[in-house]
Design an enzyme around this catalytic site. Sequence first.
Site, PDB file in Angstrom:
ATOM      1  N   ASP A 281      13.344   0.613   2.993  1.00  0.00           N
ATOM      2  CA  ASP A 281      13.459  -0.241   4.185  1.00  0.00           C
ATOM      3  C   ASP A 281      14.911  -0.496   4.595  1.00  0.00           C
ATOM      4  O   ASP A 281      15.155  -1.148   5.613  1.00  0.00           O
ATOM      5  CB  ASP A 281      12.744  -1.588   3.964  1.00  0.00           C
ATOM      6  CG  ASP A 281      11.231  -1.446   4.049  1.00  0.00           C
ATOM      7  OD1 ASP A 281      10.745  -0.359   4.411  1.00  0.00           O
ATOM      8  OD2 ASP A 281      10.529  -2.430   3.748  1.00  0.00           O
TER       9      ASP A 281
ATOM     10  N   CYS B 241       0.831   6.385  10.119  1.00  0.00           N
ATOM     11  CA  CYS B 241       1.732   5.615  10.978  1.00  0.00           C
ATOM     12  C   CYS B 241       2.977   6.442  11.208  1.00  0.00           C
ATOM     13  O   CYS B 241       3.113   7.549  10.675  1.00  0.00           O
ATOM     14  CB  CYS B 241       2.062   4.267  10.362  1.00  0.00           C
ATOM     15  SG  CYS B 241       3.181   4.369   8.985  1.00  0.00           S
TER      16      CYS B 241
ATOM     17  N   ARG C  90       8.691  -7.360  15.350  1.00  0.00           N
ATOM     18  CA  ARG C  90       7.696  -7.391  14.264  1.00  0.00           C
ATOM     19  C   ARG C  90       8.314  -7.934  12.983  1.00  0.00           C
ATOM     20  O   ARG C  90       7.618  -8.576  12.192  1.00  0.00           O
ATOM     21  CB  ARG C  90       7.193  -5.970  13.962  1.00  0.00           C
ATOM     22  CG  ARG C  90       6.231  -5.417  14.962  1.00  0.00           C
ATOM     23  CD  ARG C  90       5.657  -4.128  14.447  1.00  0.00           C
ATOM     24  NE  ARG C  90       5.192  -4.295  13.081  1.00  0.00           N
ATOM     25  CZ  ARG C  90       4.953  -3.311  12.236  1.00  0.00           C
ATOM     26  NH1 ARG C  90       5.134  -2.075  12.608  1.00  0.00           N
ATOM     27  NH2 ARG C  90       4.545  -3.558  11.008  1.00  0.00           N
TER      28      ARG C  90
ATOM     29  N   ARG D 182       0.659   7.407   4.605  1.00  0.00           N
ATOM     30  CA  ARG D 182       0.397   6.096   4.022  1.00  0.00           C
ATOM     31  C   ARG D 182      -1.079   5.803   3.731  1.00  0.00           C
ATOM     32  O   ARG D 182      -1.667   4.868   4.302  1.00  0.00           O
ATOM     33  CB  ARG D 182       0.999   4.996   4.897  1.00  0.00           C
ATOM     34  CG  ARG D 182       2.487   5.160   5.046  1.00  0.00           C
ATOM     35  CD  ARG D 182       3.097   4.068   5.845  1.00  0.00           C
ATOM     36  NE  ARG D 182       3.338   2.856   5.089  1.00  0.00           N
ATOM     37  CZ  ARG D 182       3.940   1.789   5.591  1.00  0.00           C
ATOM     38  NH1 ARG D 182       4.336   1.781   6.835  1.00  0.00           N
ATOM     39  NH2 ARG D 182       4.145   0.734   4.847  1.00  0.00           N
TER      40      ARG D 182
ATOM     41  N   LYS E  42       9.492 -11.268   5.347  1.00  0.00           N
ATOM     42  CA  LYS E  42       8.243 -10.810   5.968  1.00  0.00           C
ATOM     43  C   LYS E  42       7.286 -10.257   4.913  1.00  0.00           C
ATOM     44  O   LYS E  42       6.113 -10.610   4.883  1.00  0.00           O
ATOM     45  CB  LYS E  42       8.547  -9.720   7.006  1.00  0.00           C
ATOM     46  CG  LYS E  42       7.330  -8.970   7.496  1.00  0.00           C
ATOM     47  CD  LYS E  42       7.676  -7.954   8.550  1.00  0.00           C
ATOM     48  CE  LYS E  42       8.010  -6.573   8.037  1.00  0.00           C
ATOM     49  NZ  LYS E  42       6.868  -5.757   7.583  1.00  0.00           N
ATOM     50  N   ASN E  43       7.804  -9.381   4.064  1.00  0.00           N
ATOM     51  CA  ASN E  43       6.905  -8.687   3.132  1.00  0.00           C
ATOM     52  C   ASN E  43       6.437  -9.558   1.974  1.00  0.00           C
ATOM     53  O   ASN E  43       5.552  -9.153   1.219  1.00  0.00           O
ATOM     54  CB  ASN E  43       7.569  -7.405   2.602  1.00  0.00           C
ATOM     55  CG  ASN E  43       7.594  -6.322   3.665  1.00  0.00           C
ATOM     56  OD1 ASN E  43       7.011  -6.486   4.736  1.00  0.00           O
ATOM     57  ND2 ASN E  43       8.273  -5.225   3.364  1.00  0.00           N
TER      58      ASN E  43
HETATM   59  C1  UD1 Z   1       5.498  -1.768   1.444  1.00  0.00           C
HETATM   60  C2  UD1 Z   1       6.306  -2.521   2.461  1.00  0.00           C
HETATM   61  C3  UD1 Z   1       7.150  -1.565   3.290  1.00  0.00           C
HETATM   62  C4  UD1 Z   1       7.994  -0.696   2.372  1.00  0.00           C
HETATM   63  C5  UD1 Z   1       7.141  -0.025   1.313  1.00  0.00           C
HETATM   64  C6  UD1 Z   1       7.955   0.712   0.270  1.00  0.00           C
HETATM   65  C7  UD1 Z   1       4.901  -4.446   2.932  1.00  0.00           C
HETATM   66  C8  UD1 Z   1       4.017  -5.150   3.910  1.00  0.00           C
HETATM   67  N1  UD1 Z   1       5.386  -3.253   3.328  1.00  0.00           N
HETATM   68  O1  UD1 Z   1       4.615  -0.887   2.157  1.00  0.00           O
HETATM   69  O2  UD1 Z   1       7.979  -2.332   4.159  1.00  0.00           O
HETATM   70  O3  UD1 Z   1       8.622   0.324   3.151  1.00  0.00           O
HETATM   71  O4  UD1 Z   1       6.363  -1.021   0.602  1.00  0.00           O
HETATM   72  O5  UD1 Z   1       8.846  -0.141  -0.344  1.00  0.00           O
HETATM   73  O6  UD1 Z   1       5.204  -4.951   1.868  1.00  0.00           O
HETATM   74  N2  UD1 Z   1       0.685   5.463  -1.328  1.00  0.00           N
HETATM   75  C9  UD1 Z   1      -0.417   6.257  -1.498  1.00  0.00           C
HETATM   76  N3  UD1 Z   1      -1.640   5.676  -1.720  1.00  0.00           N
HETATM   77  C10 UD1 Z   1      -1.789   4.310  -1.756  1.00  0.00           C
HETATM   78  C11 UD1 Z   1      -0.658   3.496  -1.558  1.00  0.00           C
HETATM   79  C12 UD1 Z   1       0.564   4.106  -1.351  1.00  0.00           C
HETATM   80  O7  UD1 Z   1      -0.318   7.489  -1.467  1.00  0.00           O
HETATM   81  O8  UD1 Z   1      -2.935   3.847  -1.945  1.00  0.00           O
HETATM   82  C13 UD1 Z   1       2.022   6.077  -1.105  1.00  0.00           C
HETATM   83  C14 UD1 Z   1       2.569   5.787   0.302  1.00  0.00           C
HETATM   84  O9  UD1 Z   1       2.095   6.718   1.235  1.00  0.00           O
HETATM   85  C15 UD1 Z   1       4.061   5.891   0.061  1.00  0.00           C
HETATM   86  C16 UD1 Z   1       4.227   5.331  -1.364  1.00  0.00           C
HETATM   87  O10 UD1 Z   1       2.943   5.446  -1.957  1.00  0.00           O
HETATM   88  O11 UD1 Z   1       4.491   7.230   0.090  1.00  0.00           O
HETATM   89  C17 UD1 Z   1       4.679   3.905  -1.447  1.00  0.00           C
HETATM   90  O12 UD1 Z   1       3.917   3.124  -0.529  1.00  0.00           O
HETATM   91  P1  UD1 Z   1       3.650   1.575  -0.719  1.00  0.00           P
HETATM   92  O13 UD1 Z   1       4.559   1.003  -1.737  1.00  0.00           O
HETATM   93  O14 UD1 Z   1       2.190   1.376  -0.897  1.00  0.00           O
HETATM   94  O15 UD1 Z   1       4.062   1.009   0.699  1.00  0.00           O
HETATM   95  P2  UD1 Z   1       3.392  -0.216   1.400  1.00  0.00           P
HETATM   96  O16 UD1 Z   1       2.894  -1.160   0.356  1.00  0.00           O
HETATM   97  O17 UD1 Z   1       2.444   0.243   2.462  1.00  0.00           O
END
Ligand code: UD1
Length: 421
Positions: A305, A117, A397, A122, A22-23
């Site tokens: 995850d 969420c 999902r 996030r 999915k990701n």
């Molecule tokens: C992706 C995955 C999700 C997985 C996560 C961590 C997808 C679609 N989803 O989510 O399944 O659980 O990686 O492996 O690939 N953060 C910030 N600011 C930002 C971006 C991130 O503060 O601009 C923080 C987030 O709140 C979190 C951490 O960084 O605490 C890591 O998040 P991130 O790796 O960005 O997760 P996703 O990409 O949303």
Amino acid sequence: MDKLLIRGGRRLKGEIAISGAKNAALPILCASLLTPDTLVLENVPELRDIGTTLCLLERLGVKYRNGGGHRVELDASQVDSIEAPYDLVKTMRASILVLGPLLARFGEARVSLPGGCAIGQRPVDQHIKGLAAMGAEIRIEHGYVVARARRLKGTTMRTDMVTVTGTENLMMAAVLAEGRSVLENAAREPEVVDLAELLIKMGAHIEGHGTDRIIIDGVERLHGATHHIAPDRIEAGTFLCAVGAAGGDIVLRHTAAHAMGAILDKLREAGVEIEEGGDWIRARMRRRPRATSFRTLEYPGFPTDMQAQLMALDTLAEGTSVIVENIFENRYMHAPELSRMGAQIEVEGDTAVVTGVASLSGATVMATDLRASASLVIAGLAAQGETIVDRIYHLDRGYERMEEKLCALGADIQRLSGNAP
Ligand code: UD1
């Protein structure tokens, strides 16, 4: 709303195929926006999040054909909107992945901010910071990120933390930027690598994907390509936890064990006997699980995850496990539900202490996110009596026909449609 009814206590036995990740599929679908040519994708999983992404792309003007057999063809030659509306973004945060490609190819994007969420705040500030560093003019207006740039300019960007979709968004923006971009502190997840490999097939110049420093030399135009989505390591890990908890002997096909090092290490520690080949994994569990402590980390560490699913296994283990969740601040919502089934879990801040019990007892439970739902299914498979997992739209999902795959492994599991009592 659909539910799952599980009669627990049956060992799992048999063979199933793992779906595409999915990701990896989500950013790769969004990458179709980067070219006017056709993109042909194979091994696309049939999931609600994929449907939502296709719906979003269609609203932007992308034509797609679902060829059946997990093959999707996308044509973004007639994009006529640059707006990702709130009603779609709120149902799936990964919609933010259209921001980089839209801005890079059309010089403009309007994407709703996702908001918090169930598992935490996030924010997407790092995506925005990176695009601004590439010269985009960005405003937040009425809940939307509004971005403009005649042509993005390559630069060196360092995110404050490792972010998976942040790395993907910036990589997709940088491939069409002018000059060289360097992404420091980049995510090393296999899904980032899969996206980079697709972009390279489309004509992008990328090096260092899979490391924390990705170098991208922008090109003026990308072309079409055909790509097979990598296997879902989280789906595979979930079935491995299921056999760990319920016992049995299963074979997973279409997997990539090399991308699952931390997961396989922990399962072995728990007592699961694992053999692996190039694209298959065999897992046998003939004992009560041993307690395994772990902390979630960015790849190649243990993935957040998989935290909920391994916790489900730990609830039945011999001994006490200490779990630390480092990535998201509120990702223990499955703990009180597992406790309703007899698990002994104490959560304080980012730490959960699980004292293994000899058996769980079936109950009606529900979860508020995808992986938490999977952990309740695992607990239900191992528990005595009947478990009803409510609100399984979360499962739909991210897991392709989970109950059918579990049935094929001999589980007693049944979907109750929305109107059933
Ligand atoms: C992706 C995955 C999700 C997985 C996560 C961590 C997808 C679609 N989803 O989510 O399944 O659980 O990686 O492996 O690939 N953060 C910030 N600011 C930002 C971006 C991130 O503060 O601009 C923080 C987030 O709140 C979190 C951490 O960084 O605490 C890591 O998040 P991130 O790796 O960005 O997760 P996703 O990409 O949303």
